[in-house]
Design a protein around this motif. Structure first.
Motif, mmCIF file in Angstrom:
data_model
loop_
_atom_site.group_PDB
_atom_site.id
_atom_site.type_symbol
_atom_site.label_atom_id
_atom_site.label_comp_id
_atom_site.label_asym_id
_atom_site.label_seq_id
_atom_site.Cartn_x
_atom_site.Cartn_y
_atom_site.Cartn_z
ATOM 1 N N LYS A 31 0.821 -1.228 0.000
ATOM 2 C CA LYS A 31 0.000 0.000 0.000
ATOM 3 C C LYS A 31 0.853 1.275 0.000
ATOM 4 C CE LYS A 31 -4.073 -1.972 0.208
ATOM 5 N NZ LYS A 31 -4.862 -2.184 1.400
ATOM 6 N N ASP A 32 2.175 1.104 0.082
ATOM 7 C CA ASP A 32 3.091 2.255 0.095
ATOM 8 C C ASP A 32 3.530 2.547 -1.340
ATOM 9 O OD1 ASP A 32 5.060 4.133 0.400
ATOM 10 O OD2 ASP A 32 6.282 2.983 1.807
ATOM 11 N N PRO A 33 3.264 3.763 -1.858
ATOM 12 C CA PRO A 33 3.632 4.061 -3.249
ATOM 13 C C PRO A 33 5.145 4.169 -3.491
ATOM 14 C CG PRO A 33 2.792 6.039 -2.168
ATOM 15 C CD PRO A 33 2.589 4.907 -1.204
ATOM 16 N N THR A 34 5.937 4.309 -2.410
ATOM 17 C CA THR A 34 7.374 4.586 -2.561
ATOM 18 C C THR A 34 8.094 3.519 -3.375
ATOM 19 O OG1 THR A 34 7.291 5.638 -0.392
ATOM 20 C CG2 THR A 34 9.472 5.233 -1.313
ATOM 21 N N GLY A 35 7.817 2.249 -3.069
ATOM 22 C CA GLY A 35 8.465 1.150 -3.790
ATOM 23 C C GLY A 35 8.131 1.180 -5.271
ATOM 24 N N PHE A 36 6.867 1.486 -5.602
ATOM 25 C CA PHE A 36 6.444 1.568 -7.005
ATOM 26 C C PHE A 36 7.136 2.728 -7.724
ATOM 27 C CE2 PHE A 36 2.952 -0.714 -4.961
ATOM 28 C CZ PHE A 36 2.769 -1.777 -5.844
ATOM 29 N N ILE A 37 7.268 3.874 -7.014
ATOM 30 C CA ILE A 37 7.944 5.043 -7.611
ATOM 31 C C ILE A 37 9.410 4.714 -7.888
ATOM 32 C CG2 ILE A 37 8.706 7.422 -7.190
ATOM 33 C CD1 ILE A 37 6.077 7.720 -5.484
ATOM 34 N N ASN A 38 10.070 4.113 -6.913
ATOM 35 C CA ASN A 38 11.486 3.775 -7.081
ATOM 36 C C ASN A 38 11.701 2.760 -8.201
ATOM 37 O OD1 ASN A 38 12.453 5.507 -5.082
ATOM 38 N ND2 ASN A 38 12.137 4.000 -3.462
ATOM 39 N N GLY A 61 -2.257 5.651 -8.128
ATOM 40 C CA GLY A 61 -3.495 4.992 -7.680
ATOM 41 C C GLY A 61 -3.533 4.831 -6.162
ATOM 42 N N LEU A 62 -2.370 4.587 -5.579
ATOM 43 C CA LEU A 62 -2.270 4.444 -4.117
ATOM 44 C C LEU A 62 -2.281 5.797 -3.409
ATOM 45 C CD1 LEU A 62 0.476 1.665 -4.012
ATOM 46 C CD2 LEU A 62 -1.884 1.395 -3.222
ATOM 47 N N ASP A 63 -1.716 6.819 -4.076
ATOM 48 C CA ASP A 63 -1.651 8.157 -3.479
ATOM 49 C C ASP A 63 -1.671 9.193 -4.598
ATOM 50 O OD1 ASP A 63 -1.191 10.498 -2.150
ATOM 51 O OD2 ASP A 63 0.831 9.988 -1.451
ATOM 52 N N GLU A 64 -2.819 9.821 -4.777
ATOM 53 C CA GLU A 64 -2.952 10.779 -5.884
ATOM 54 C C GLU A 64 -2.138 12.057 -5.664
ATOM 55 O OE1 GLU A 64 -7.057 13.054 -4.497
ATOM 56 O OE2 GLU A 64 -7.135 11.555 -6.080
ATOM 57 N N HIS A 65 -1.566 12.204 -4.469
ATOM 58 C CA HIS A 65 -0.705 13.359 -4.173
ATOM 59 C C HIS A 65 0.782 13.009 -4.247
ATOM 60 C CE1 HIS A 65 -4.321 15.463 -3.039
ATOM 61 N NE2 HIS A 65 -4.594 14.548 -2.131
ATOM 62 N N ALA A 66 1.100 11.853 -4.818
ATOM 63 C CA ALA A 66 2.500 11.392 -4.894
ATOM 64 C C ALA A 66 3.238 12.184 -5.977
ATOM 65 C CB ALA A 66 2.560 9.898 -5.178
ATOM 66 N N ALA A 67 3.755 13.333 -5.578
ATOM 67 C CA ALA A 67 4.367 14.280 -6.531
ATOM 68 C C ALA A 67 5.501 13.649 -7.338
ATOM 69 C CB ALA A 67 4.872 15.512 -5.781
ATOM 70 N N THR A 68 6.341 12.837 -6.678
ATOM 71 C CA THR A 68 7.494 12.269 -7.386
ATOM 72 C C THR A 68 7.067 11.233 -8.429
ATOM 73 O OG1 THR A 68 7.832 10.730 -5.547
ATOM 74 C CG2 THR A 68 9.187 12.716 -5.568
ATOM 75 N N ALA A 69 5.877 10.654 -8.253
ATOM 76 C CA ALA A 69 5.354 9.737 -9.278
ATOM 77 C C ALA A 69 5.001 10.513 -10.546
ATOM 78 C CB ALA A 69 4.136 8.987 -8.753
ATOM 79 N N TYR A 70 4.386 11.690 -10.375
ATOM 80 C CA TYR A 70 4.065 12.522 -11.540
ATOM 81 C C TYR A 70 5.354 12.978 -12.236
ATOM 82 C CZ TYR A 70 -0.698 12.778 -9.652
ATOM 83 O OH TYR A 70 -1.950 12.467 -9.202
ATOM 84 N N TYR A 71 6.356 13.345 -11.430
ATOM 85 C CA TYR A 71 7.631 13.786 -12.011
ATOM 86 C C TYR A 71 8.293 12.636 -12.782
ATOM 87 C CZ TYR A 71 12.452 15.408 -12.366
ATOM 88 O OH TYR A 71 13.689 15.760 -12.847
ATOM 89 N N GLY A 72 8.290 11.449 -12.183
ATOM 90 C CA GLY A 72 8.867 10.279 -12.853
ATOM 91 C C GLY A 72 8.165 9.972 -14.165
ATOM 92 N N ALA A 73 6.826 10.026 -14.139
ATOM 93 C CA ALA A 73 6.044 9.762 -15.349
ATOM 94 C C ALA A 73 6.329 10.826 -16.408
ATOM 95 C CB ALA A 73 4.553 9.717 -15.013
ATOM 96 N N GLY A 74 6.424 12.084 -15.966
ATOM 97 C CA GLY A 74 6.733 13.170 -16.900
ATOM 98 C C GLY A 74 8.065 12.960 -17.599
ATOM 99 N N THR A 75 9.058 12.521 -16.832
ATOM 100 C CA THR A 75 10.389 12.273 -17.395
ATOM 101 C C THR A 75 10.338 11.170 -18.455
ATOM 102 O OG1 THR A 75 11.388 12.950 -15.309
ATOM 103 C CG2 THR A 75 12.776 11.695 -16.804
#
Length: 217
Positions: A31-38, A61-75
């Motif tokens: 349930k922690d988005p960090t592992g998915f982002i990394n 999906g786990l955290d719609e405020h996960a800013a670094t996920a948006y940055y990663g996707a943008g990259t």
């Protein structure tokens, strides 16, 4: 701890071991988005773009405020030349309070690729406000200013780039163009010559030098 271990392994270019650490982190706390982002960042680094986006989507999906996920996707979208999607993601990262120079720089680059120069200019301006010695940010800001015909302001930025990086041939070339535009021929010639001294095969600088030499004669 597993995420930190994975990042450390990633920095050491031990990618398979890093992947295992991130996978273990996800299994331990799904349930922690960090592992998915990394894991997404790792896949993006390795050029596995589609899978990277899947991991970022899962994190969001786990955290719609996960800013670094948006940055990663943008990259990842930027690397795929999907500049409109990249722009949306970087803007979302900033909305989620990731107000960092790298994010503004990448948003600026995305706007620049779309030809939206006033928007790109605003992003590069914010980049250098946050990181005044960011050579790439200053250079791109200068380019935008020049293309929007803020020539005096662009000269300031190119001069700042050269102060920070005395081997920046493109900054000297663009400085030469700006000086030529302002009819400062001798300064333009010096700038083109400096660009060629650093990079002898700089065709644009060679052409600029030839044009100025003919104009002076």
């Amino acid at each position: 701890m597993l995420n930190e271990k994975g990042i450390s392994l990633m920095n050491e270019k031990k990618y398979e071991e890093a992947a295992q650490a991130f996978n273990d982190a996800i299994e331990e706390n799904p349930k922690d988005p960090t592992g998915f982002i990394n894991f997404g960042n790792l896949l993006g680094l390795l050029g596995d773009h589609e899978r990277a986006l899947t991991f970022f989507d899962k994190a969001i999906g786990l955290d719609e405020h996960a800013a670094t996920a948006y940055y990663g996707a943008g990259t990842v979208y930027y690397k795929q030349d999907h500049f409109e999607e990249a722009t949306k993601m970087f803007k979302k990262a900033i909305m989620e309070k990731l107000d960092e120079s790298d994010v503004h720089f990448m948003l600026g680059m995305s706007y620049y690729q779309l030809g939206a120069l006033p928007h790109a200019l605003a992003s590069f301006k914010r980049t250098v406000e946050l990181q005044p010695e960011d050579v790439d940010g200053l250079f791109q800001y200068g380019l935008c200013l020049a293309q929007l015909e803020y020539i005096d302001e662009s000269i300031e930025q190119f001069e700042q780039v050269i102060t920070l990086d005395k081997q920046h041939a493109d900054a000297y070339f663009n400085l030469g163009v700006a000086y030529a535009y302002k009819e400062r021929a001798h300064e333009a010639l010096i700038a083109f010559e400096k660009a060629l001294e650093i990079q002898p095969d700089h065709a644009l600088a060679a052409n600029g030098k030839k044009t100025i030499e003919q104009a002076i004669k």
